[in-house]
Design a protein around this motif. Structure first.
Motif, PDB file in Angstrom:
ATOM      1  N   ALA A 129      22.584  39.178  -8.793  1.00 30.21           N
ATOM      2  CA  ALA A 129      21.768  38.210  -8.057  1.00 30.21           C
ATOM      3  C   ALA A 129      20.369  38.726  -7.760  1.00 30.21           C
ATOM      4  CB  ALA A 129      22.457  37.788  -6.762  1.00 30.21           C
ATOM      5  N   GLY A 130      19.831  39.533  -8.669  1.00 27.03           N
ATOM      6  CA  GLY A 130      18.477  40.017  -8.470  1.00 27.03           C
ATOM      7  C   GLY A 130      18.398  41.243  -7.575  1.00 27.03           C
ATOM      8  N   ASN A 131      19.541  41.801  -7.193  1.00 26.04           N
ATOM      9  CA  ASN A 131      19.525  43.002  -6.369  1.00 26.04           C
ATOM     10  C   ASN A 131      19.288  44.266  -7.189  1.00 26.04           C
ATOM     11  OD1 ASN A 131      19.933  42.217  -3.572  1.00 26.04           O
ATOM     12  ND2 ASN A 131      21.836  41.331  -4.328  1.00 26.04           N
ATOM     13  N   ALA A 132      19.314  44.135  -8.494  1.00 28.01           N
ATOM     14  CA  ALA A 132      18.994  45.256  -9.366  1.00 28.01           C
ATOM     15  C   ALA A 132      18.384  44.702 -10.647  1.00 28.01           C
ATOM     16  CB  ALA A 132      20.247  46.071  -9.686  1.00 28.01           C
ATOM     17  N   ILE A 133      17.464  45.463 -11.201  1.00 31.83           N
ATOM     18  CA  ILE A 133      16.853  45.084 -12.475  1.00 31.83           C
ATOM     19  C   ILE A 133      17.360  46.076 -13.527  1.00 31.83           C
ATOM     20  CG2 ILE A 133      14.703  44.680 -13.731  1.00 31.83           C
ATOM     21  CD1 ILE A 133      15.037  42.870 -11.252  1.00 31.83           C
ATOM     22  N   ALA A 134      18.009  45.560 -14.544  1.00 36.19           N
ATOM     23  CA  ALA A 134      18.581  46.423 -15.579  1.00 36.19           C
ATOM     24  C   ALA A 134      17.645  46.496 -16.770  1.00 36.19           C
ATOM     25  CB  ALA A 134      19.930  45.872 -16.019  1.00 36.19           C
ATOM     26  N   GLN A 135      17.553  47.691 -17.338  1.00 34.41           N
ATOM     27  CA  GLN A 135      16.860  47.827 -18.612  1.00 34.41           C
ATOM     28  C   GLN A 135      17.950  47.993 -19.665  1.00 34.41           C
ATOM     29  OE1 GLN A 135      14.603  51.377 -19.594  1.00 34.41           O
ATOM     30  NE2 GLN A 135      12.922  50.117 -20.334  1.00 34.41           N
ATOM     31  N   VAL A 136      17.963  47.108 -20.655  1.00 39.81           N
ATOM     32  CA  VAL A 136      19.029  47.150 -21.654  1.00 39.81           C
ATOM     33  C   VAL A 136      18.432  47.268 -23.052  1.00 39.81           C
ATOM     34  CG1 VAL A 136      20.665  45.827 -20.252  1.00 39.81           C
ATOM     35  CG2 VAL A 136      19.169  44.619 -21.849  1.00 39.81           C
ATOM     36  N   GLU A 137      19.207  47.904 -23.924  1.00 43.18           N
ATOM     37  CA  GLU A 137      18.804  47.994 -25.320  1.00 43.18           C
ATOM     38  C   GLU A 137      19.904  47.364 -26.153  1.00 43.18           C
ATOM     39  OE1 GLU A 137      16.220  51.216 -26.990  1.00 43.18           O
ATOM     40  OE2 GLU A 137      18.164  51.848 -27.771  1.00 43.18           O
ATOM     41  N   SER A 138      19.511  46.485 -27.037  1.00 41.36           N
ATOM     42  CA  SER A 138      20.485  45.765 -27.842  1.00 41.36           C
ATOM     43  C   SER A 138      20.562  46.353 -29.236  1.00 41.36           C
ATOM     44  CB  SER A 138      20.073  44.287 -27.919  1.00 41.36           C
ATOM     45  OG  SER A 138      20.800  43.656 -28.955  1.00 41.36           O
ATOM     46  N   ASP A 139      21.789  46.636 -29.684  1.00 38.47           N
ATOM     47  CA  ASP A 139      21.995  47.161 -31.039  1.00 38.47           C
ATOM     48  C   ASP A 139      22.384  46.043 -32.004  1.00 38.47           C
ATOM     49  OD1 ASP A 139      21.529  49.706 -30.111  1.00 38.47           O
ATOM     50  OD2 ASP A 139      23.628  50.085 -29.653  1.00 38.47           O
ATOM     51  N   GLU A 140      22.228  44.794 -31.573  1.00 38.00           N
ATOM     52  CA  GLU A 140      22.640  43.684 -32.421  1.00 38.00           C
ATOM     53  C   GLU A 140      21.644  43.479 -33.572  1.00 38.00           C
ATOM     54  OE1 GLU A 140      25.443  42.573 -32.188  1.00 38.00           O
ATOM     55  OE2 GLU A 140      26.119  42.328 -30.117  1.00 38.00           O
ATOM     56  N   SER A 141      22.115  42.853 -34.643  1.00 37.30           N
ATOM     57  CA  SER A 141      21.269  42.619 -35.813  1.00 37.30           C
ATOM     58  C   SER A 141      20.238  41.526 -35.542  1.00 37.30           C
ATOM     59  CB  SER A 141      22.145  42.230 -37.000  1.00 37.30           C
ATOM     60  OG  SER A 141      22.974  41.140 -36.639  1.00 37.30           O
ATOM     61  N   VAL A 142      20.604  40.575 -34.712  1.00 44.40           N
ATOM     62  CA  VAL A 142      19.675  39.512 -34.314  1.00 44.40           C
ATOM     63  C   VAL A 142      19.638  39.510 -32.792  1.00 44.40           C
ATOM     64  CG1 VAL A 142      19.153  37.040 -34.440  1.00 44.40           C
ATOM     65  CG2 VAL A 142      20.428  38.138 -36.292  1.00 44.40           C
ATOM     66  N   GLN A 143      18.445  39.396 -32.234  1.00 41.38           N
ATOM     67  CA  GLN A 143      18.339  39.346 -30.770  1.00 41.38           C
ATOM     68  C   GLN A 143      18.326  37.883 -30.326  1.00 41.38           C
ATOM     69  OE1 GLN A 143      18.711  42.194 -29.535  1.00 41.38           O
ATOM     70  NE2 GLN A 143      18.209  43.383 -31.356  1.00 41.38           N
ATOM     71  N   VAL A 144      19.345  37.523 -29.555  1.00 40.04           N
ATOM     72  CA  VAL A 144      19.419  36.170 -29.008  1.00 40.04           C
ATOM     73  C   VAL A 144      19.118  36.285 -27.516  1.00 40.04           C
ATOM     74  CG1 VAL A 144      20.906  34.173 -28.626  1.00 40.04           C
ATOM     75  CG2 VAL A 144      21.113  35.499 -30.746  1.00 40.04           C
ATOM     76  N   LEU A 145      18.043  35.645 -27.077  1.00 39.94           N
ATOM     77  CA  LEU A 145      17.554  35.853 -25.712  1.00 39.94           C
ATOM     78  C   LEU A 145      17.307  34.529 -24.995  1.00 39.94           C
ATOM     79  CD1 LEU A 145      14.583  38.297 -26.559  1.00 39.94           C
ATOM     80  CD2 LEU A 145      16.964  38.958 -26.202  1.00 39.94           C
TER      81      LEU A 145
END
Lengths: 309, 250
Positions: A129-145
């Motif tokens: 709920a916005g109490n933390a901001i995550a930095q993520v890295e995606s290993d997927e072949s296509v990025q769906v955002l």
């Protein structure tokens, strides 16, 4: 790299949130194709072609796409996404409904509600709920955002003349159909696009008392929102809810009236530039995020505010 | 008709989440865990459909470590008939969860699958939609009203502009929004009864699903804090500040 963006629209006009999604696409840095799927939506494609940063507009105009049904639009996106490195949509109820379906059909995970683009496959997003901001890295072949519109400054709506290409593919599921809808009609600006938002909470006491807020809003050219408590109490309809599970807003000015400031409400408005809180309880948590707090009875303060605008 | 409900064990919604000092993740040590609120609404809706005679059986499924059996017992106490725990590593990605649920659905053949629209930890809002895609079945997300009419389902959805109603052919996938219902409290006798209801344990490997984590968490940071501003003494002062100091109104 090439990016496919799903346009958000109502078959008549392109929604401003799309301009923010294009801005996110530009931050990734690749050619942008904007897909307008709808019915009798040629006018939307014309507007889409003028958006700065768009290389090509794809127009899929068929009754099957009139209501953005996820079953149909996801198949169309799947077809058009072949060869694309990224597929983007706004994190609105439309984008959130359609895009995970596309991700699953592509066999990849989606990164939801992206707040910042760090690299073509590295993103920031809010969790808890916005109490933390995550930095993520995606290993997927296509990025769906899906993209949080308020986190990106919109690109210019005019100044371009991209080519418009028609797409004839029609995907129509026999297992789902649109029955009816009850959409709120309002002359006020849209909540997520307004530069000023006036919101009411349980302190208003009932739906009629929201009239006070509408009067203030009309003087300011503002949209009117509500806390979850006010929506749950039946004062106003669900589409006015601002918060973690409602709409996320980040206007220049947010005026919270009779709102205590529950975490889930703050998650939806704390990126506003200036926050004003009017509440009779000086201990209310909303005052901890407000730039200007007024401890007062809203039934006196709001009419006075209206009169002085 | 059989109903399948997927539930998730998450941090209790009343707990304030904090970022770990090393910023590797949020701190979940010794915090209260609970059934995700949206999942609870899904369980409640399924139980109501059974009480109305529309459904014959309510099966709940959760994916995760042994601890999630606690939330399955909660769902059983609310009125579900039996439970399945799919043992899997912590934090499987949404597509893996959807693939596991699809395998369960193939075995159980439910007429309707209910899920919460999102979990309040990862806030992903995607599992239900992915499951519907994998099963090639229709979906109705963000439901505020669900009516079964023979072979069809009428679902009213909370969308940005208001409410939209779709007609789906069963089997279908529905994700719940907040106003679909108000979940009941489990009574003590029902909590006791729930302990005796069947709970089956499977593993992701049993189902032929390799659990992935293609979305890697690099780190977390606390959100930008807003500091409290000033208190104004009157409406006149407020308007003066907004006009001349903040310059946000004309």
């Amino acid at each position: 790299m090439s990016i496919l963006v799903l346009a958000e629209h109502d078959n008549q006009s392109l929604k401003p949130v799309t301009l923010s999604v294009i801005a996110a696409a530009k931050a990734i840095g690749a050619d942008v194709t904007l897909l307008v799927a709808g019915h009798q939506c040629g006018e939307v494609a014309e507007q889409a072609a003028q958006v700065v940063g768009v290389q090509k507009v794809l127009l899929a105009d068929a009754p099957a796409y009139a209501h953005q049904l996820a079953e149909n639009v996801s198949q169309l996106l799947l077809e058009q996404a072949q060869g694309c490195s990224h597929v983007l949509a706004a994190a609105t109820t439309t984008g959130k409904n359609v895009l995970p379906r596309v991700a699953a059909l592509l066999g990849v995970n989606q990164v939801s509600d992206v707040l910042a683009i760090e690299a073509p496959n590295r993103f920031k997003r809010a969790i808890y709920a916005g109490n933390a901001i995550a930095q993520v890295e995606s290993d997927e072949s296509v990025q769906v955002l899906t993209i949080r519109g308020t986190a990106f400054d919109p690109v210019a709506a005019t100044g371009n003349s991209a080519t418009i290409e028609r797409v004839d593919s029609v995907f129509e599921s026999a297992d789902v159909s649109f029955s009816h809808e009850a959409l709120a009609k309002s002359d006020r600006p849209e909540l997520t696009a307004a530069s000023i938002v006036v919101s009411g909470g349980r302190g208003l006491g009932n739906g009629e008392n929201f009239d006070m807020l509408y009067k203030v809003a009309d003087k300011l050219g503002a949209a009117v929102g509500a806390s979850r408590a006010a929506v749950d109490a039946g004062y106003v309809p669900n589409d006015m809810q601002v918060g973690q599970t409602g709409k996320l807003v980040a206007p220049e000015l947010y005026i919270a009236v009779g709102i205590s400031g529950a975490i889930q409400h703050l998650a939806g408005m704390k990126d506003s530039k200036v926050i004003v809180a009017i509440n009779k309880d000086e201990e209310a948590p909303i005052f901890q995020v407000a730039d200007y707090g007024l401890v007062a009875d809203l039934f006196e303060a709001v009419p006075e505010l209206e009169a002085s605008l | 008709m059989k109903l399948l409900v997927a539930v998730k064990r998450v941090i209790d919604y009343n707990v304030k989440v904090r970022v770990k000092a090393d910023r590797s993740d949020v701190d979940l040590a010794n915090v209260k865990m609970a059934l995700n609120p949206f999942c609870e609404i899904a369980v409640e809706e399924a139980v109501r459909l059974k009480e109305q005679g529309v459904a014959s059986e309510v099966v709940v499924v959760s994916i995760g470590g042994k601890a999630c059996q606690e939330q399955l017992r909660t769902a059983l106490a609310l009125g579900a008939d039996r439970a399945i725990q799919v043992e899997a590593p912590d934090s499987p990605d949404a597509l893996s969860v959807a693939r596991i649920l699809a395998k369960i659905a193939e075995t159980e053949q439910p007429g309707l699958i209910l899920l919460g629209k999102q979990a309040i930890d990862s806030d992903n809002n995607q599992t239900g939609q992915m499951l519907a895609a994998l099963l090639n079945r229709p979906q109705a997300t963000f439901a505020s009203e669900v009516k079964v009419e023979g072979e069809h389902l009428l679902v009213t959805r909370e969308v940005d502009g208001g409410l939209q109603t779709l007609k789906l052919t069963l089997p279908a996938v529905v994700t719940t929004d907040l106003r679909l219902n108000e979940p009941r409290y489990a009574s003590l006798p029902n909590i006791m009864k729930a302990k005796k209801k069947p709970l089956e344990v499977k593993t992701a490997e049993d189902l032929g699903v390799t659990v992935g984590s293609k979305i890697r968490l690099l780190g977390v940071e606390p959100p930008a804090e807003r500091s409290a501003g000033i208190k104004v003494g009157s409406v006149a002062e407020l308007v003066e500040k907004l006009r001349n100091e903040a310059k946000v109104i004309a």
